[in-house]
Design an enzyme around this catalytic site. Structure first.
Site, mmCIF file in Angstrom:
data_model
loop_
_atom_site.group_PDB
_atom_site.id
_atom_site.type_symbol
_atom_site.label_atom_id
_atom_site.label_comp_id
_atom_site.label_asym_id
_atom_site.label_seq_id
_atom_site.Cartn_x
_atom_site.Cartn_y
_atom_site.Cartn_z
ATOM 1 N N LEU A 1 8.428 -5.112 -11.316
ATOM 2 C CA LEU A 1 8.127 -5.893 -12.514
ATOM 3 C C LEU A 1 9.340 -6.435 -13.260
ATOM 4 O O LEU A 1 9.471 -6.255 -14.479
ATOM 5 C CB LEU A 1 7.265 -5.049 -13.473
ATOM 6 N N ASN B 1 -2.175 -7.814 -16.389
ATOM 7 C CA ASN B 1 -1.915 -7.024 -15.183
ATOM 8 C C ASN B 1 -1.986 -5.560 -15.567
ATOM 9 O O ASN B 1 -0.986 -4.948 -15.909
ATOM 10 C CB ASN B 1 -0.533 -7.379 -14.633
ATOM 11 N N CYS C 1 -0.404 -2.631 -11.985
ATOM 12 C CA CYS C 1 0.690 -2.697 -11.029
ATOM 13 C C CYS C 1 1.040 -1.343 -10.440
ATOM 14 O O CYS C 1 1.450 -0.433 -11.150
ATOM 15 C CB CYS C 1 1.934 -3.325 -11.638
ATOM 16 N N LYS D 1 -6.857 -8.203 -14.488
ATOM 17 C CA LYS D 1 -6.470 -8.036 -13.082
ATOM 18 C C LYS D 1 -6.490 -6.565 -12.718
ATOM 19 O O LYS D 1 -5.759 -5.767 -13.300
ATOM 20 C CB LYS D 1 -5.071 -8.613 -12.871
ATOM 21 N N ILE E 1 -7.833 -8.282 -5.907
ATOM 22 C CA ILE E 1 -7.195 -7.042 -6.303
ATOM 23 C C ILE E 1 -5.674 -7.221 -6.402
ATOM 24 O O ILE E 1 -5.120 -8.147 -5.830
ATOM 25 C CB ILE E 1 -7.473 -5.897 -5.290
HETATM 26 C C1 LIG Z 1 6.254 -9.749 -3.918
HETATM 27 C C2 LIG Z 1 5.034 -9.552 -4.735
HETATM 28 C C3 LIG Z 1 5.108 -9.498 -6.126
HETATM 29 C C4 LIG Z 1 3.980 -9.310 -6.916
HETATM 30 N N1 LIG Z 1 4.084 -9.286 -8.281
HETATM 31 C C5 LIG Z 1 2.962 -9.187 -9.042
HETATM 32 C C6 LIG Z 1 3.023 -9.259 -10.446
HETATM 33 O O1 LIG Z 1 4.100 -9.422 -11.031
HETATM 34 N N2 LIG Z 1 1.862 -9.161 -11.168
HETATM 35 C C7 LIG Z 1 0.636 -8.995 -10.551
HETATM 36 O O2 LIG Z 1 -0.377 -8.916 -11.248
HETATM 37 N N3 LIG Z 1 0.551 -8.917 -9.197
HETATM 38 C C8 LIG Z 1 1.671 -9.020 -8.439
HETATM 39 N N4 LIG Z 1 1.571 -8.959 -7.068
HETATM 40 C C9 LIG Z 1 0.235 -8.763 -6.442
HETATM 41 C C10 LIG Z 1 -0.354 -10.105 -6.040
HETATM 42 O O3 LIG Z 1 -0.578 -10.889 -7.192
HETATM 43 C C11 LIG Z 1 -1.681 -9.899 -5.310
HETATM 44 O O4 LIG Z 1 -2.568 -9.244 -6.193
HETATM 45 C C12 LIG Z 1 -1.545 -9.071 -4.041
HETATM 46 O O5 LIG Z 1 -0.365 -9.442 -3.367
HETATM 47 C C13 LIG Z 1 -2.738 -9.253 -3.101
HETATM 48 O O6 LIG Z 1 -2.876 -10.589 -2.731
HETATM 49 P P1 LIG Z 1 -2.317 -11.153 -1.322
HETATM 50 O O7 LIG Z 1 -2.784 -10.226 -0.252
HETATM 51 O O8 LIG Z 1 -2.882 -12.528 -1.206
HETATM 52 O O9 LIG Z 1 -0.812 -11.160 -1.445
HETATM 53 C C14 LIG Z 1 2.721 -9.147 -6.288
HETATM 54 C C15 LIG Z 1 2.632 -9.195 -4.896
HETATM 55 C C16 LIG Z 1 3.757 -9.395 -4.106
HETATM 56 C C17 LIG Z 1 3.616 -9.439 -2.608
#
Ligand SMILES: Cc1cc2nc3c(=O)[nH]c(=O)nc-3n(C[C@H](O)[C@H](O)[C@H](O)COP(=O)(O)O)c2cc1C
Ligand SMILES: Cc1cc2nc3c(=O)[nH]c(=O)nc-3n(C[C@H](O)[C@H](O)[C@H](O)COP(=O)(O)OP(=O)(O)OC[C@H]3O[C@@H](n4cnc5c(N)ncnc54)[C@H](O)[C@@H]3O)c2cc1C
Ligand SMILES: Cc1cc2nc3c(=O)[nH]c(=O)nc-3n(C[C@H](O)[C@H](O)[C@H](O)COP(=O)(O)OP(=O)(O)OC[C@H]3O[C@@H](n4cnc5c(N)ncnc54)[C@H](O)[C@@H]3O)c2cc1C
Ligand SMILES: Cc1cc2nc3c(=O)[nH]c(=O)nc-3n(C[C@H](O)[C@H](O)[C@H](O)COP(=O)(O)O)c2cc1C
Ligand code: FES
Ligand code: FES
Lengths: 273, 303, 303, 273
Positions: free
Chosen positions: C69, C121, C124, C159, C185
């Site tokens: 974060l 969020n 996390c 979220k 998710i």
């Molecule tokens: C590198 C990275 C950073 C992320 N940072 C955040 C974030 O700052 N806040 C958040 O709510 N989710 C964050 N996520 C989660 C994504 O928003 C998402 O919920 C999760 O990756 C599942 O989706 P996907 O399979 O399409 O990647 C992050 C995911 C990744 C891979």
């Protein structure tokens, strides 16, 4: 293709009702297949069960279903255009030898997996097919090889067991000094397959039979289909004499859906007699 | 050889419960194929068919399953117990119940059949009513472990679910309750796959537990957490399919390494293969297995 | 076009928070590439560097990350807010905090910057101190959602994390607290990967959240559960990389579909590609998107 | 090979200390690489950072590190046999043209990514290399092409900026009606690269520069390295004039580890000057 992962949904392209009990469903779909292999057939909302391929061409295949329980009745009730999911093909099929001295013994809808095999064996094969009555002779005019038919009620061919005819033919070949069978292939009720196996053992003939057990995964993980130390869906469903000798559960024990071991008669009371 | 709770195992590999273990012959075959300890399919208090198919689907990088804990019922397995009595391999009997009372009832009976170890499946994510409750709650985990421990005469292994908010705490509760070892993990998720042509979940039970390579990072994390929380040995399980995967599990803190879904990807021969790969890796690095257990927790090797 | 909480989106696709969204220009580019709603990297209460590298590792069938974060802090982004003020695309501002008070503090300020939506969020799994607490506990989820809702003037999206024992209950708590939509998710797990040559976890933070194809079954299950628990719209997110994946999410109950890791596997062009694949599938099946939302819950189509 | 997933652990095979600041680490490992691409280098227990390849052969590659901060000091302190993890190669490199009319402008350790490029350009290239003092001239005798050297203190070659020499050469070619440059490649401090870019713009010369931003994933997902609407790790690190014109953040803004946008001078205060 090979659908080893999630089910591939395909439409029933054609449907043939053979008689009160047997129906064949055709699908215009190319599967990479060897005679004796099976596929898992999913009817969404109902169940998923294993079926052998009874027809196969580069662009089409068919499965022949005997209506008896919940699932098979639903299956024969499907109409062209209906969607089913398939996984597979799974398992090891029959090994095909080029010898003209082979016998194929089919009991009831045990004919289904044997049909694509017969089409690939030497035309001089000795072909025995048994059923309850004449109506239940599956694919009566599918290939032009002489059939030696037996029915339980004598409504067609010899009245009695397929093994009677097999025994007789083995004897004849011995007496007339004709080369004996290099291989016997059998599929039908387990009791029948065991009788064929035993007969072949006494005459030193190598045979292949296709076993059936309740299945879940179809790829050798869940253990639902074990028969002695063999996994029917993966090591089989086709087994060779050499292996069958080491399988005391052959024609003796099978697992129910719960995993409970029961006599094959109790388990198999429901297929292909 | 690997020593585990006083027993000598031919190899440090374990067959996961629910994989193949449906009769004595196949368990013997898996043992002969290089598996040091074989686990029976979880045995429940009463006969149960489990769910209709589809129950087990391969997703490529793992599997999803909702078999639904089918079982003949602990007291409908006489022939099986007889066959197992004459066994020549170490046996781990997995059991489950819907209440502490049921666990105790099954445990007592099964213990009398003389398995080498008993594993309590307090973690099945597949079934609406069985197990779940225990594995995610410290008190429930303590209660069932403690109650079972009292009525059995063989070492007790608690099998945990990754669904626990803090799996280390659950493991500690089991240790405090008398568990002799921890087995982790059971399937992850649960997950669901929807067939878009059928417009419905593929599994008849709709949801299923995830296993195989795709859950390995979760399993490694759980074993790592458990290793820090308890001092009893851990059977590291989840997504292992190669000797290097096994090394990773040992480094996370596992004493033995289990495999289930691997049988799908490499066949029953996977046990011998992993033994060979593991031995090769250890030899080429001049390590013993004991030396690498928990190594990932150790900082000495940092440049 | 897709209507979402009264706003017209050019497409039903959403950019997941933490993916690329670090400045106004890249957000504009992603929008232009076919993404109907773009989400900013989660904004926190105070400047934070996040963890050291390695922080993001591709595992092939998904990714593991422990970015930690990082954030400039809501009040150190003036130039950014200025640039975004002149934007020509709908913006979802993601925020986080370590306490209800921090959430409120950030929410109030960010709301005044005029994003089209605000996403909290509360989930996390990567950071020891931020967020986790809220997403797994109904009361905490209610409290933070309720408090934030009171101080903002834009629609609120909660979220959620799949780590919740019962994600449907959490979603309901958020709905009751005034959330206008649910996004599910966040990353699954947490997981860990150990490098056996280095004998230590690869991620500097050791544990990380899982994303990408390997978590799709978990995401679909969560969206399915949430759809049954609430009546507000859902952004279905987790492992989607193709039009067929999007269809699966819609059938599970999603109103919009989000993508993050997909950018790794198909590039920024993945949004246009998925839009095309989705349109093709719908056309060939003579369905509208609305018609398939929640279809997997419906039994009419069973033979 | 390509290590796009988890880090591949490899041993330092050889180490060359060029001077107080620059050290090259060699690895006997085959990477599928194009000049300008970079790899993520992980020192277990320390950190992971991006480094350009400064040497490349089918069986070996090298990275040249300028010791300055926590990580780079640890990196130059590594001994042969030490293990590091690498991921990559990532990004798009320099496009190589066959024209004899090219210029390469290297500043400080910006020479590193340019070295493998120079080896593949037409030998008639016009090669300008700048550094603080003579000791900091990297790879002084690596290839036999005429070098036009500049140092800040005049301890070697021309005392002044690399752009002075580039401007002079462009002027000369104009006056003497010699064909002008078809392409200018530059790597060094962002301020220097921007000066080269601006000079080229005024003379209509197409150029390529290699940008640097703080990186995490290296494959275009996390957004740590964005520069305007470009993702440096994936769209770059090498960018063409046409693209640079649309990147206001070029030589203006960069993100710190926290994601905070600051002037490039503040961010880049620490590399290659
Ligand atoms: C590198 C990275 C950073 C992320 N940072 C955040 C974030 O700052 N806040 C958040 O709510 N989710 C964050 N996520 C989660 C994504 O928003 C998402 O919920 C999760 O990756 C599942 O989706 P996907 O399979 O399409 O990647 C992050 C995911 C990744 C891979
Ligand atoms: C490899 C393989 C190939 C097969 N090929 C064919 C084929 O080509 N054609 C064909 O018609 N069938 C084939 N079968 C059998 C088929 O899979 C079904 O079992 C059969 O169609 C009956 O299913 P059903 O659901 O209609 O009957 P069910 O409703 O399942 O059962 C019918 C009767 O069988 C009994 N029964 C059902 N399930 C169980 C169980 N698990 N344990 C004990 N008893 C049970 C019930 O008592 C019921 O009365 C094959 C099976 C295998 C393993
Ligand atoms: C594509 C690419 C290729 C590269 N190639 C090379 C190469 O070939 N050779 C080479 O020597 N380096 C190269 N670098 C730079 C390298 O990655 C490191 O940044 C450099 O070695 C300094 O790292 P360090 O940890 O030693 O310094 P740090 O300790 O990280 O920092 C040194 C100074 O830089 C500042 N700093 C560090 N990190 C940040 C940050 N995130 N934000 C703002 N300021 C910061 C600090 O104030 C510190 O004083 C490349 C970078 C990129 C993006
Ligand atoms: C088809 C199947 C059935 C299972 N049945 C059980 C069971 O009855 N009891 C149990 O404790 N675990 C059961 N599991 C979980 C496995 O024992 C194991 O914990 C899980 O699959 C993770 O290991 P793996 O990735 O090596 O498969 C089952 C797993 C599968 C795939
Ligand atoms: S059906 Fe699962 S092992 Fe045979
Ligand atoms: S480093 Fe992650 S996007 Fe460039």
């Amino acid at each position: 293709m090979i659908a080893q992962h999630t089910p591939v949904m395909i439409k029933v392209a054609e449907k043939t009702v053979h008689n009160a009990a047997y129906t064949t469903l055709f699908f215009d779909f190319a599967v990479d297949y060897h005679p004796g292999q099976f596929i898992m057939v999913w009817i969404p909302g109902v169940d998923e069960k294993p079926y052998s391929l009874s027809f196969h061409s580069p662009t089409r295949f068919g499965i022949t279903i005997e209506a008896k329980g919940i699932f098979s009745r639903r299956a024969v009730g499907l109409s062209t255009g209906d969607l089913v999911g398939i996984r597979g093909p799974f398992g090891n099929g029959f090994d095909i030898i080029s010898s003209p001295h082979t016998a194929v013994v089919a009991g009831g809808c045990g004919m289904a997996p044997l049909a694509p095999l017969v089409a690939r064996l030497h035309p001089e094969l000795f072909f025995i097919q048994g059923a309850r009555t004449r109506e239940f002779i599956l694919f009566p005019d599918r290939f032009d090889v002489t059939r030696h038919i037996t029915t339980d009620d004598g409504s067609l061919g010899y009245k009695g067991l397929v093994t009677d005819l097999l025994a007789a033919e083995i004897r004849r070949r011995n007496q007339e000094k004709i080369p004996g069978f290099d291989r016997v292939y059998a599929c039908g009720p387990e009791m029948m397959m065991h009788a064929v196996f035993t007969l072949c053992e006494t005459h030193g003939i190598d045979c292949r039979v296709s076993l059936e057990r309740y299945m879940r995964c179809g790829f050798g993980v869940c253990g639902a289909c074990v028969c002695s130390d063999r996994v029917v869906c993966k090591d089989g469903p086709v087994f060779a004499s050499e292996q069958l000798r080491k399988m005391p559960d052959f024609n003796r024990t099978a697992l129910l859906k719960s995993g409970r071991a029961v006599p094959v008669t109790e388990y198999a009371s429901w297929r292909c007699q | 050889m690997a020593d585990f709770l006083g027993k000598q195992l031919t190899t440090p590999l374990v067959l996961a419960s629910g994989i193949l273990g449906n009769n004595a012959d196949i368990l013997a075959r898996v043992h002969a194929a290089g598996c040091g300890l074989v686990t029976m399919k979880s045995i429940g208090p009463a006969p149960r068919d489990g769910h209709n198919n589809p129950t087990v689907i391969d997703l490529g990088c793992g599997m999803i399953n909702a078999v639904g804990l089918p079982t003949p019922g602990y007291d409908h397995m006489d022939a099986e117990w007889q066959a197992l009595a004459g066994r020549t391999f170490p046996l781990n009997a997995s059991i489950y119940g819907g209440s502490v009372a049921e666990f105790v009832q099954v445990a007592q009976f099964v213990s009398d059949q003389g398995p080498d170890f008993m594993e309590i499946n307090i973690s099945c994510p597949n079934s609406e009513h069985h197990g779940m409750l225990f594995g995610v709650d410290e008190n429930a985990a303590f209660a069932v472990t403690n109650a079972v421990k009292k009525v059995i005469s063989v070492p007790l292994i608690a099998k945990l679910t990754p669904a626990a908010p803090d799996i280390g705490k659950i493991a500690k509760a089991c240790e405090d309750a008398g568990a002799d070892a921890i087995c982790a993990i059971n399937t992850a998720g649960p997950g669901m796959i929807i067939d878009i042509e059928a417009q419905m979940p593929v599994l008849a039970f709709k949801k299923g537990g995830l296993s195989g390579p795709m859950i390995k990072p979760v399993a490694v994390r759980c074993v790592y957490d458990i290793y820090r929380a308890v001092s009893i040995p851990i059977i590291g399980l989840g997504g292992v399919t190669t000797g290097e995967d096994a090394v990773e599990m040992f480094m996370a803190g596992a004493t033995l390494v289990g495999m289930g879904s691997a049988v799908r990807y490499r066949g029953i021969g996977v046990f011998d293969q992993v033994n060979r790969e593991l031995a090769d890796w250890l030899n080429s690095h001049h390590f013993t297995r004991d030396a690498i257990i928990g190594a990932a927790h150790d900082r000495r090797h940092i440049p």
